[in-house]
Design an enzyme around this catalytic site. Structure first.
Site: not given
Ligand code: CMP
Length: 139
Positions: A11, A51, A114, A117, A128
């Protein structure tokens, strides 16, 4: 025999901090083979589409702002038991709850930023991976 697959993103926070290499090293040392990889920046709309399952959640707008705020690295990874083993390697969504030695414990800043993913199931991993990579890039 080839193992099964999961999908991951490094990320924007982890990319901006210069942690791509360290995180890839942890993935490889844990036995994941990199099947496909690209660095790219998502638009807010593309992040929203990725998302979409979280559309009704209170954090959706912030999440899609954040995920489009800088480049990410998208990856398809292969290993036996890939989805579950990868979730173990990255640790809990909230780094405050992540176990020692996990990628999020080491590199995540917050529940939103965070670091990585990881897909939550085989079917999502497939969806995905296809979202980011053409069939010719993931064979
Ligand atoms: P990820 O595994 O990419 O899937 C959805 C993301 O939403 C999650 O990681 C978090 O980064 C982000 N997020 C932000 N706030 C929350 C929250 N309160 N609960 C769960 N996920 C959250």
């Amino acid at each position: 025999m080839a193992g099964n697959r999961t999908f991951s993103m490094i990320k924007p926070d982890a990319v901006a901090e210069g942690n791509i290499g360290a995180i890839l090293k942890m993935m490889e040392e844990a036995g994941f083979r990199i099947v496909a990889m690209k660095k790219t920046q998502l638009s807010k709309a593309t992040a929203g589409k990725f998302y979409e399952v979280h559309k009704e959640r209170p954090f959706y707008n912030d999440l899609t702002d954040y995920m489009s705020s800088g480049p990410i690295v998208a990856l398809i990874l292969e290993k036996d038991n890939a989805v579950a083993d990868f979730r173990k390697l990255i640790g809990a969504t909230n780094p405050a709850d992540a176990e020692e030695g996990t990628i999020r414990k080491l590199y995540a800043k917050s529940i939103e930023a965070n670091a990585v993913h990881g897909s939550d199931a085989d079917e999502t991993a497939q969806q995905e991976g296809s979202f980011f990579f053409a069939e010719t890039e993931r064979s």
